[in-house]
Design a protein around this motif. Structure first.
Motif, PDB file in Angstrom:
ATOM      1  N   LEU A 171       1.219  -1.294   0.107  1.00  0.00           N
ATOM      2  CA  LEU A 171       0.474   0.276   0.153  1.00  0.00           C
ATOM      3  C   LEU A 171       0.940   1.718  -0.022  1.00  0.00           C
ATOM      4  O   LEU A 171       1.411   1.124   0.808  1.00  0.00           O
ATOM      5  CB  LEU A 171      -1.114   0.045   1.213  1.00  0.00           C
ATOM      6  N   VAL A 172       0.894   2.080  -0.520  1.00  0.00           N
ATOM      7  CA  VAL A 172       1.007   3.073  -0.891  1.00  0.00           C
ATOM      8  C   VAL A 172       0.798   4.496  -1.307  1.00  0.00           C
ATOM      9  O   VAL A 172      -0.330   4.796  -1.938  1.00  0.00           O
ATOM     10  CB  VAL A 172       2.527   3.258  -2.437  1.00  0.00           C
ATOM     11  N   LEU A 173       0.976   5.545  -0.772  1.00  0.00           N
ATOM     12  CA  LEU A 173       0.674   6.782  -1.323  1.00  0.00           C
ATOM     13  C   LEU A 173       1.229   8.298  -1.586  1.00  0.00           C
ATOM     14  O   LEU A 173       2.376   8.470  -1.459  1.00  0.00           O
ATOM     15  CB  LEU A 173      -0.740   7.162   0.388  1.00  0.00           C
ATOM     16  N   ASP A 174       0.835   8.327  -3.298  1.00  0.00           N
ATOM     17  CA  ASP A 174       2.014   8.950  -3.815  1.00  0.00           C
ATOM     18  C   ASP A 174       0.782   9.969  -4.923  1.00  0.00           C
ATOM     19  O   ASP A 174       0.095  10.273  -4.000  1.00  0.00           O
ATOM     20  CB  ASP A 174       2.529   8.178  -4.299  1.00  0.00           C
ATOM     21  N   ALA A 175       1.533  10.441  -5.567  1.00  0.00           N
ATOM     22  CA  ALA A 175       1.154  11.438  -6.644  1.00  0.00           C
ATOM     23  C   ALA A 175      -0.395  11.067  -6.893  1.00  0.00           C
ATOM     24  O   ALA A 175      -0.983  11.527  -7.243  1.00  0.00           O
ATOM     25  CB  ALA A 175       2.008  12.273  -7.715  1.00  0.00           C
ATOM     26  N   ARG A 176      -1.101   9.472  -7.073  1.00  0.00           N
ATOM     27  CA  ARG A 176      -1.880   9.083  -7.704  1.00  0.00           C
ATOM     28  C   ARG A 176      -2.237   9.577  -7.033  1.00  0.00           C
ATOM     29  O   ARG A 176      -4.094   9.815  -7.590  1.00  0.00           O
ATOM     30  CB  ARG A 176      -1.858   7.738  -7.816  1.00  0.00           C
ATOM     31  N   LEU A 177      -2.324   9.435  -5.374  1.00  0.00           N
ATOM     32  CA  LEU A 177      -4.141   9.933  -4.424  1.00  0.00           C
ATOM     33  C   LEU A 177      -4.703  11.632  -5.446  1.00  0.00           C
ATOM     34  O   LEU A 177      -5.619  11.424  -4.831  1.00  0.00           O
ATOM     35  CB  LEU A 177      -3.628   9.753  -3.368  1.00  0.00           C
ATOM     36  N   ALA A 178      -3.559  11.838  -4.897  1.00  0.00           N
ATOM     37  CA  ALA A 178      -4.562  13.897  -5.518  1.00  0.00           C
ATOM     38  C   ALA A 178      -4.965  13.802  -7.079  1.00  0.00           C
ATOM     39  O   ALA A 178      -5.465  14.721  -7.123  1.00  0.00           O
ATOM     40  CB  ALA A 178      -3.187  14.827  -5.924  1.00  0.00           C
ATOM     41  N   ALA A 179      -4.440  12.883  -8.512  1.00  0.00           N
ATOM     42  CA  ALA A 179      -4.651  13.128  -9.002  1.00  0.00           C
ATOM     43  C   ALA A 179      -6.222  12.187  -9.353  1.00  0.00           C
ATOM     44  O   ALA A 179      -7.104  12.367 -10.256  1.00  0.00           O
ATOM     45  CB  ALA A 179      -4.032  11.527 -10.038  1.00  0.00           C
ATOM     46  N   VAL A 180      -6.456  10.902  -8.333  1.00  0.00           N
ATOM     47  CA  VAL A 180      -7.448  10.404  -8.535  1.00  0.00           C
ATOM     48  C   VAL A 180      -8.595  11.237  -7.473  1.00  0.00           C
ATOM     49  O   VAL A 180     -10.005  10.933  -8.147  1.00  0.00           O
ATOM     50  CB  VAL A 180      -7.662   8.905  -7.282  1.00  0.00           C
ATOM     51  N   VAL A 181      -7.837  12.218  -6.686  1.00  0.00           N
ATOM     52  CA  VAL A 181      -9.192  13.174  -5.744  1.00  0.00           C
ATOM     53  C   VAL A 181     -10.327  14.284  -7.377  1.00  0.00           C
ATOM     54  O   VAL A 181     -10.825  14.715  -8.014  1.00  0.00           O
ATOM     55  CB  VAL A 181      -8.366  13.880  -5.328  1.00  0.00           C
ATOM     56  N   VAL A 182      -8.873  14.853  -8.049  1.00  0.00           N
ATOM     57  CA  VAL A 182      -9.080  15.237  -8.978  1.00  0.00           C
ATOM     58  C   VAL A 182      -9.782  14.954  -9.823  1.00  0.00           C
ATOM     59  O   VAL A 182     -11.204  15.832 -11.017  1.00  0.00           O
ATOM     60  CB  VAL A 182      -7.392  16.130  -9.071  1.00  0.00           C
ATOM     61  N   ALA A 183      -9.401  13.739 -10.556  1.00  0.00           N
ATOM     62  CA  ALA A 183     -10.815  12.788 -11.507  1.00  0.00           C
ATOM     63  C   ALA A 183     -12.279  12.825 -10.604  1.00  0.00           C
ATOM     64  O   ALA A 183     -13.061  13.115 -11.518  1.00  0.00           O
ATOM     65  CB  ALA A 183     -10.372  11.987 -11.230  1.00  0.00           C
ATOM     66  N   VAL A 184     -12.448  12.342  -9.390  1.00  0.00           N
ATOM     67  CA  VAL A 184     -13.306  12.493  -9.340  1.00  0.00           C
ATOM     68  C   VAL A 184     -14.445  14.061  -8.885  1.00  0.00           C
ATOM     69  O   VAL A 184     -15.852  14.267  -9.455  1.00  0.00           O
ATOM     70  CB  VAL A 184     -13.131  11.498  -7.839  1.00  0.00           C
ATOM     71  N   VAL A 185     -13.457  14.778  -8.291  1.00  0.00           N
ATOM     72  CA  VAL A 185     -14.509  16.136  -8.524  1.00  0.00           C
ATOM     73  C   VAL A 185     -14.443  17.057  -9.548  1.00  0.00           C
ATOM     74  O   VAL A 185     -15.679  16.641 -10.556  1.00  0.00           O
ATOM     75  CB  VAL A 185     -13.041  16.675  -8.037  1.00  0.00           C
ATOM     76  N   LEU A 186     -13.708  16.052 -11.059  1.00  0.00           N
ATOM     77  CA  LEU A 186     -14.425  16.822 -12.010  1.00  0.00           C
ATOM     78  C   LEU A 186     -14.933  15.761 -12.779  1.00  0.00           C
ATOM     79  O   LEU A 186     -16.354  16.390 -13.698  1.00  0.00           O
ATOM     80  CB  LEU A 186     -12.352  15.999 -13.477  1.00  0.00           C
ATOM     81  N   LEU A 187     -15.876  14.549 -12.588  1.00  0.00           N
ATOM     82  CA  LEU A 187     -16.500  13.478 -13.308  1.00  0.00           C
ATOM     83  C   LEU A 187     -17.651  14.126 -12.331  1.00  0.00           C
ATOM     84  O   LEU A 187     -18.590  13.973 -12.866  1.00  0.00           O
ATOM     85  CB  LEU A 187     -15.822  12.056 -12.441  1.00  0.00           C
ATOM     86  N   SER A 188     -17.907  14.807 -11.288  1.00  0.00           N
ATOM     87  CA  SER A 188     -18.634  15.433 -10.302  1.00  0.00           C
ATOM     88  C   SER A 188     -19.261  16.648 -10.966  1.00  0.00           C
ATOM     89  O   SER A 188     -20.321  16.376 -10.435  1.00  0.00           O
ATOM     90  CB  SER A 188     -18.680  15.347  -8.982  1.00  0.00           C
TER      91      SER A 188
END
Lengths: 104, 247
Positions: A61-78
């Protein structure tokens, strides 16, 4: 198995599934339980793919830049952004965070 | 209906089909780039778009071999196939509409995907539905394959995929494929359980297995919700309610 073998077997499996719908009687698949499970199957697989692709590296389990990218993706999808915008924005966010050295 | 109106409506369906093809084709670029980033050759990426030709399965296949390599290939094949099951269900509807035989049936089967089915079932008349199916299927096929080649060549030229955020782009692509399916409480519950299963077992099993194991979330929620819908219906003695999650 070689990569070409895997590619061709995967292609054959997906074609057989498509063709099956033209050949088998519809009533085989009309049960309530079967229809619920088949509707939910892509949901489970895609959700797991998001999790594994975003938060693991070599099984850890790793938290890195991908977390920020997923948050941005979810916001844009909403906000009903289209597919290409979502994918590009996620790539840009992750690349930018790595370029400035804030996260791995 | 006069011939003129029929022609106008037919043209509208054709236009709709090709706009869907263009929109879908555009993300073939991201598929091509992600496929080579995952370690496939340009021609392997192209083979997936031409022969597998079902976006969700293709993204899943390259995502899993990208993280687990050849050792994860069986899991990649199994996951791609499970994501392809829905095309078979679409085919149950489109086969009635198209009523094709022989080589046209093989072509119809290959073109049976989310987009061709959606455009075809949205039409008010069977004739227009058939026009929508064939035009959308062919438009997506041509543009998706052209875009895959472009994306694979660009991806090859880029080098390290992480530097350009291509790994994050793959995450976003799966989010975007998942998003429109999260419309019911059962779907959201299934997604939540699937994520817990996948992340929970990820450190202790081989690559590819976490995603396969997460399919159990769909089986569990599907069976339990079908049972409780049945007992609620029997208890209230009502007619069958329309399910909110019809595909």
């Amino acid at each position: 198995m070689t990569m070409w073998g895997a590619v061709l077997i995967g292609c054959a499996a997906c074609f057989v599934l498509k063709a099956a719908g033209y050949v088998v009687p519809a009533r085989w698949l009309e049960g309530r339980v079967v229809s619920r499970v088949t509707t939910l199957l892509p949901v489970a697989l895609l959700a797991a793919l998001v999790a594994v692709q975003s938060f693991t590296t070599d099984g850890r389990l790793v938290l890195d830049a991908r977390l920020a990218a997923v948050v941005v993706a979810v916001v844009l999808l909403s906000l009903r952004a289209n597919f290409v915008v979502v994918v590009l924005a996620a790539a840009v966010v992750a690349a930018a965070l790595r370029a400035v050295g804030w996260v791995a | 209906m006069t011939g003129a109106t029929s022609d106008t409506r037919r043209r509208e369906v054709v236009r709709q089909s090709w706009s869907v093809g263009i929109a879908t084709g555009a993300y073939g670029i991201s598929f091509g780039a992600l496929a080579v980033a995952a370690g496939l050759t340009v021609w392997q990426a192209q083979a997936l778009s031409a022969l597998m030709f079902t976006g969700g399965s293709q993204f899943a296949f390259v995502g899993i071999v990208g993280s687990g390599g050849l050792a994860a290939a069986p899991a990649a094949i199994a996951t791609a196939a499970m994501l392809g099951v829905r095309n078979g269900l679409y085919a149950l509807q489109t086969s009635r509409l198209l009523a094709v035989r022989g080589h046209r049936r093989v072509a119809a089967a290959h073109l049976t995907i989310d987009e061709s089915t959606a455009v075809s079932v949205a039409q008010a008349e069977p004739t227009l539905g058939r026009v929508g199916f064939w035009h959308t299927g062919i438009a997506v096929f041509v543009l998706w394959n052209a875009a895959t080649l472009a994306g694979a060549l660009v991806g090859n030229a880029l080098g390290d995929p992480r530097r350009y955020g291509l790994d994050a782009a793959a995450s976003a692509a799966f989010c975007a494929l998942l998003w429109p399916r999260l419309t019911t409480p059962q779907a959201r519950l299934t997604a939540g359980i699937a994520i817990v299963i996948a992340l929970g077992i990820s450190p202790s099993v081989a690559a590819g297995i976490p995603v396969l194991a997460a399919s159990l979330a769909a089986v569990g929620v599907g069976v339990i919700s079908a049972r409780s819908a049945r007992s609620a219906r029997d208890g209230a003695g009502r007619e069958d309610r329309p399910t909110e999650d019809a595909p």
